[in-house]
Design an enzyme around this catalytic site. Structure first.
Site, PDB file in Angstrom:
ATOM      1  N   SER A 100       0.230  -1.051   1.256  1.00 43.02           N
ATOM      2  CA  SER A 100       0.751  -1.928   2.290  1.00 43.02           C
ATOM      3  C   SER A 100      -0.277  -2.963   2.715  1.00 43.02           C
ATOM      4  CB  SER A 100       1.247  -1.083   3.476  1.00 43.02           C
ATOM      5  OG  SER A 100       1.953  -1.853   4.391  1.00 43.02           O
ATOM      6  N   ASP A 241       3.521  -8.982   4.339  1.00 42.86           N
ATOM      7  CA  ASP A 241       2.399  -8.162   3.891  1.00 42.86           C
ATOM      8  C   ASP A 241       2.575  -7.857   2.400  1.00 42.86           C
ATOM      9  OD1 ASP A 241       4.546  -6.411   4.194  1.00 42.86           O
ATOM     10  OD2 ASP A 241       3.296  -4.746   4.841  1.00 42.86           O
ATOM     11  N   ASP A 243       3.482  -5.377   0.541  1.00 38.21           N
ATOM     12  CA  ASP A 243       4.652  -4.679   0.017  1.00 38.21           C
ATOM     13  C   ASP A 243       5.947  -5.123   0.686  1.00 38.21           C
ATOM     14  OD1 ASP A 243       4.106  -3.340   2.439  1.00 38.21           O
ATOM     15  OD2 ASP A 243       4.953  -1.455   1.704  1.00 38.21           O
ATOM     16  N   ASP A 245       7.388  -5.267   3.673  1.00 35.03           N
ATOM     17  CA  ASP A 245       8.212  -4.593   4.678  1.00 35.03           C
ATOM     18  C   ASP A 245       7.948  -5.132   6.079  1.00 35.03           C
ATOM     19  OD1 ASP A 245       5.715  -3.447   5.062  1.00 35.03           O
ATOM     20  OD2 ASP A 245       6.432  -1.378   5.081  1.00 35.03           O
TER      21      ASP A 245
END
Length: 469
Positions: A100, A241, A243, A245
């Protein structure tokens, strides 16, 4: 395995080559495969753009096939795309290979259950126990299939949402400055914005994982995006970010507005009428009987409560952690929820943080109301958030923080107290949250108030109580 590998409720993370190696990944993947096989012997795997991702995906595949699971590889995708793919395939679970917003030297495995939601404490503990119990050896290998349509399905799902009026958004022809930090966002965000008729000026859209800045989309990391907004005359800046999400926004003047506003705007898009508030004139499909519920965690800003209140909804708070918010959304059948870090969870598509969904909802709000980002910010009360962390002393490490909590409740008897996750003391226009970290030997303090000085006063009260205990 390294002593510093960080084992959390929903997975493991660590520094590549030190804590997280192909052997460690294969071992944890095999344990997760054994857990998932009790539900269905098929597991979806996907990764963000980090350079260690392909090697770790190969190691995870080896572990899963050794556990006797079919592997469905969706490749380089956002985490919410993988969560949707788990549900699409009816798989026993999924593994997202992503750290992340952690720095570039990190990576992680995040475990997703068959419902597309990250594992909770009980299931996470079971996977960890399977790792500890494993004595070596492997089961019969299974097949690997590739799914190259996961991102396309995700896009179609977002564009089919009733609240996302695609034609109205296209008619506005928004100019959007986009920063994908060279993560997985480059694989989906430009395509989404183009489908919504936006003109994109972008930076860091490559998907090579070579983050050019600290990857967390907080205001102090968005200077280049802010300059791009000002220089290009964009209507809005968007940052995701690695990833994808979480979504953070920059207004049309080039000012980062803080991640909490993403969820506040999404709440107004879903629950508000033509003016982004509740009441007559709404063009939206019918929602659950009012008062609707918005779910967020204990450390989410009051800007979300203000938005919910304007729309006739109530807020229910949960302990910090995406899985807690997701489970409460399901339990209460809440239409929307999320976290103050820019993570929006819109149950009409799935119960997971989803930056493409958040971006579409924000544009839907702007298109429907005709207001600019800065006007939405100016129209509601402003708050300042102050964060601090303290090392846990030997005494409170052994006894917990009960003495700290008691001292704070005694000092502020008029405040409402929530003890789901540490202690949160709340007043109508401010709050203080004190809790032990789940991953480090520290105490986290976060406060919000109408001014930075007032928030700092609450933090100082927390410091004094911690020092005295």
């Amino acid at each position: 395995m390294s002593d510093t590998l960080m084992v959390g409720v929903s997975g493991v993370r660590g520094i590549v080559g030190k804590d997280l190696t192909p052997e460690v990944v294969a071992r944890w993947a095999m344990a997760f495969g054994l857990w998932a096989k009790e539900r269905r012997p098929a597991v979806v795997i996907g990764r963000d753009a980090r350079e260690s991702g392909p090697g770790f995906a190969e190691a995870a595949t080896e572990g899963l096939t050794a556990a006797g699971c079919e592997v469905i590889d969706v490749g380089l995708v956002p985490t919410p795309t993988l969560q949707l793919a788990v549900e699409h395939h009816g798989a026993g679970g999924g593994i997202a290979i992503t750290a992340s917003h952690n720095p570039i030297e990190w990576n992680a495995l995040k475990f997703v259950g068959p419902d597309g939601i990250f594992l909770d404490g009980r299931d996470g503990a079971r996977v960890a126990a399977l790792v500890a119990e494993w004595k070596g050896g492997a089961g019969r290998g299974s097949r690997v299939v590739h799914d190259n349509e996961a991102i396309a399905r995700h896009l179609e799902g977002v564009l089919r949402l009733a609240v996302v009026d695609v034609e109205r958004i296209r008619a506005r022809r928004f100019n959007v400055a986009l920063d994908a930090v060279r993560g997985a966002g480059g694989a989906i965000m430009p395509a989404l914005l183009e489908r919504l008729g936006c003109r994109i000026v972008g930076l860091n859209l490559e998907t090579d994982g070579r983050f050019p800045r600290a990857p967390e989309p907080v205001p102090e990391n968005l200077g280049e995006l802010a300059a791009l907004v000002r220089g290009s005359g964009a209507d809005i800046g968007m940052a995701v970010d690695p990833d994808v999400d979480r979504l953070a926004l920059v207004d049309e003047t080039g000012a980062p507005i803080g991640e909490d506003y993403t969820l506040a705007f999404a709440v107004r898009a879903v629950l508000g009428g033509k003016d982004g508030r509740g009441g007559k004139g709404s063009t939206l499909p019918p929602m659950p009987p009012l008062p609707a519920v918005v779910v967020c965690n204990l450390s989410t800003s009051l800007v979300v409560e203000d938005a919910a209140r304007d729309c006739g909804a109530t807020v229910v708070r949960t302990p910090v952690g995406e899985v807690h918010v997701a489970r409460k959304i399901v339990e209460l059948r809440a239409p929307i929820g999320g976290e103050g870090n820019g993570g929006v969870m819109y149950a009409a598509l799935h119960v997971g943080r989803d930056a493409p969904v958040a971006a579409a909802l924000v544009l839907a709000l702007l298109a429907r109301t005709g207001r600019r980002v800065s006007e939405w910010v100016a129209a509601a009360p402003r708050y300042a958030i102050v964060k601090a962390k303290l090392q846990r002393g030997t005494r409170n490490a052994e006894r917990g923080l009960d003495d700290v909590y008691a001292a704070l409740r005694s000092r502020f008897p008029e405040a409402s107290a929530d003890t789901q996750d540490g202690l949160r003391l709340a007043w109508r226009d401010r709050w203080l949250h004190v809790r032990p970290s789940n991953t480090e030997p520290i105490i986290r303090l976060i406060a919000e108030a109408p001014s930075g000085a007032e928030a700092e006063q609450l933090i100082n009260a927390g410091r004094l109580s911690c020092a005295a205990s």
